[in-house]
Design a protein around this motif. Structure first.
Motif, PDB file in Angstrom:
ATOM      1  N   MET A   1      34.526 -53.721  48.122  1.00  0.00           N
ATOM      2  CA  MET A   1      35.694 -53.357  48.927  1.00  0.00           C
ATOM      3  C   MET A   1      35.756 -51.868  49.223  1.00  0.00           C
ATOM      4  O   MET A   1      36.258 -51.453  50.264  1.00  0.00           O
ATOM      5  CB  MET A   1      36.967 -53.783  48.208  1.00  0.00           C
ATOM      6  CG  MET A   1      37.260 -55.258  48.258  1.00  0.00           C
ATOM      7  SD  MET A   1      38.861 -55.613  47.514  1.00  0.00           S
ATOM      8  CE  MET A   1      38.909 -57.394  47.668  1.00  0.00           C
ATOM      9  N   SER A   2      35.263 -51.050  48.313  1.00  0.00           N
ATOM     10  CA  SER A   2      35.360 -49.604  48.485  1.00  0.00           C
ATOM     11  C   SER A   2      34.370 -49.062  49.515  1.00  0.00           C
ATOM     12  O   SER A   2      34.445 -47.904  49.888  1.00  0.00           O
ATOM     13  CB  SER A   2      35.130 -48.900  47.147  1.00  0.00           C
ATOM     14  OG  SER A   2      33.787 -49.040  46.720  1.00  0.00           O
ATOM     15  N   LYS A   3      33.466 -49.907  49.995  1.00  0.00           N
ATOM     16  CA  LYS A   3      32.458 -49.451  50.951  1.00  0.00           C
ATOM     17  C   LYS A   3      32.958 -49.457  52.390  1.00  0.00           C
ATOM     18  O   LYS A   3      32.324 -48.901  53.277  1.00  0.00           O
ATOM     19  CB  LYS A   3      31.203 -50.337  50.845  1.00  0.00           C
ATOM     20  CG  LYS A   3      30.492 -50.263  49.506  1.00  0.00           C
ATOM     21  CD  LYS A   3      29.274 -51.186  49.475  1.00  0.00           C
ATOM     22  CE  LYS A   3      28.566 -51.136  48.140  1.00  0.00           C
ATOM     23  NZ  LYS A   3      27.401 -52.042  48.087  1.00  0.00           N
ATOM     24  N   ASN A   4      34.116 -50.090  52.633  1.00  0.00           N
ATOM     25  CA  ASN A   4      34.569 -50.253  54.019  1.00  0.00           C
ATOM     26  C   ASN A   4      34.981 -48.938  54.666  1.00  0.00           C
ATOM     27  O   ASN A   4      34.673 -48.672  55.820  1.00  0.00           O
ATOM     28  CB  ASN A   4      35.721 -51.262  54.068  1.00  0.00           C
ATOM     29  CG  ASN A   4      35.258 -52.658  53.725  1.00  0.00           C
ATOM     30  OD1 ASN A   4      34.120 -53.017  53.990  1.00  0.00           O
ATOM     31  ND2 ASN A   4      36.140 -53.453  53.140  1.00  0.00           N
ATOM     32  N   ARG A   5      35.723 -48.126  53.951  1.00  0.00           N
ATOM     33  CA  ARG A   5      36.189 -46.813  54.438  1.00  0.00           C
ATOM     34  C   ARG A   5      36.861 -46.943  55.806  1.00  0.00           C
ATOM     35  O   ARG A   5      37.458 -47.947  56.128  1.00  0.00           O
ATOM     36  CB  ARG A   5      35.011 -45.823  54.481  1.00  0.00           C
ATOM     37  CG  ARG A   5      34.207 -45.744  53.185  1.00  0.00           C
ATOM     38  CD  ARG A   5      34.992 -45.166  52.025  1.00  0.00           C
ATOM     39  NE  ARG A   5      34.299 -45.275  50.764  1.00  0.00           N
ATOM     40  CZ  ARG A   5      33.451 -44.370  50.293  1.00  0.00           C
ATOM     41  NH1 ARG A   5      33.187 -43.278  50.990  1.00  0.00           N
ATOM     42  NH2 ARG A   5      32.853 -44.576  49.140  1.00  0.00           N
ATOM     43  N   ALA A   6      36.767 -45.910  56.625  1.00  0.00           N
ATOM     44  CA  ALA A   6      37.466 -45.931  57.915  1.00  0.00           C
ATOM     45  C   ALA A   6      36.853 -46.925  58.892  1.00  0.00           C
ATOM     46  O   ALA A   6      37.485 -47.335  59.856  1.00  0.00           O
ATOM     47  CB  ALA A   6      37.475 -44.534  58.536  1.00  0.00           C
ATOM     48  N   GLY A   7      35.609 -47.323  58.649  1.00  0.00           N
ATOM     49  CA  GLY A   7      34.945 -48.279  59.542  1.00  0.00           C
ATOM     50  C   GLY A   7      35.635 -49.625  59.572  1.00  0.00           C
ATOM     51  O   GLY A   7      35.445 -50.412  60.487  1.00  0.00           O
TER      52      GLY A   7
END
Length: 314
Positions: free
Chosen positions: A308-314
């Motif tokens: 989940m933490s990989k999504n960021r603003a994207g």
């Protein structure tokens, strides 16, 4: 029923400001003030978010709990106009191009959606690398404009705080040990009759924080592809959460919150999504509130790592 927010925007001399942007953070719900400074903003349901009032040359104002106020009177404060200090010392420790590269990777993310994004006003970004704290700090005086090609959005991201922490004096993403991204967002939907982004958005939504919160309040965790896992085994969310609906919001209580010696969190879980992999969530608060869309009011006290933490603003 429809929820309406009304108000007026003034400048420092109590003169009305026409054309100020007013929006609900994290949504595409917005309006502008009229010639008398007045505005009216409507949403189908109450949203657990803040109201943002912005006008070029003035400090942005953030109004908490806007639906609880009968009328909002906003007096904006001019930004201080002072020249930025420019130190010409071989661009400091690292070149701007290297700082910008790691900023893009960490701010937008390296997912498919993140890689499809383009920042349209990169020249408005200012970077500072603190060699004492090993932090890269980014600031911007105007909203960062993001074009998200995959999901069909143009996003105005007003950066409040951004820093990357590195393990040692480095400017590479592989050496990032911690990060903080805070800001407000306004979305412009690029969907047209000839172009739909439904499938891409649905895929991005699967396994996201938003989906987790919605499944939690609607008692759907453990169904479909999402499971709550404790000590390596799927568990019953009802054993750990109490959800009470109140006036369009869902008040959540985290149960079994005994803190062990040396631990600062109250409760933690693994979130197993069959398609997206594992994530981890730590609750540092025993209570929080979620609206029907899945927005929560305690994002500082609920931390996600893993997929989940990989999504960021994207």
């Amino acid at each position: 029923c429809c929820q309406t927010i009304k108000g007026v925007v003034y400048d420092e001399n109590k003169q009305p400001i026409a054309g100020a942007e007013i929006y609900l953070d994290g949504t595409s719900i917005w309006t502008t003030s009229n010639d008398a400074g007045g505005f009216e903003l409507s949403a189908e349901h109450k949203v657990n978010t803040t109201l943002v009032i912005y006008f070029m040359g003035y400090e942005k104002q953030i109004v908490p709990n806007p639906f609880e106020q009968s009328f909002i009177t906003s007096q904006l404060i001019p930004k201080e106009t002072k020249l930025k200090e420019v130190a010409i010392v071989a661009e400091g420790v690292f070149k701007r191009a290297d700082k910008l590269k790691v900023f893009r990777e960490q701010f937008l993310g390296t997912t498919k959606a993140g890689k499809s994004c383009k920042i349209l006003n990169e020249d408005d970004l200012t970077f500072y690398y603190d060699v004492k704290t090993l932090q890269l700090i980014a600031t911007a005086d105007v909203p960062i404009k993001i074009h998200n090609e995959l999901l069909g959005y143009e996003v105005d991201f007003s950066l409040q705080e951004f820093y990357l922490e590195f393990r040692y004096k480095s400017i590479k993403s592989a050496d990032v040990s911690g990060w903080m991204i805070m800001g407000t967002t306004f979305y412009k939907d690029l969907t047209t009759p000839k172009k739909s982004y439904t499938d891409a958005r649905r895929n991005c939504y699967e396994g996201s924080q938003m989906q987790f919160y919605r499944k939690l309040i609607y008692r759907q965790l453990g169904k479909d592809n999402f499971e709550l896992v404790k000590r390596g085994k799927p568990c019953n969310p009802d054993d750990y959460f109490t959800v009470v609906q109140s006036d369009g919001f869902y008040d959540v209580t985290v149960k079994n919150t005994l803190i062990k010696p040396g631990e600062r969190y109250l409760q933690s879980f693994t979130l197993d999504h069959k398609k997206k992999g594992e994530s981890y969530v730590v609750f540092e608060t025993p209570t929080f509130s979620i609206d029907g869309f899945g927005n929560n009011d305690s994002f500082r006290q609920i931390n996600f790592t893993g997929e989940m933490s990989k999504n960021r603003a994207g």
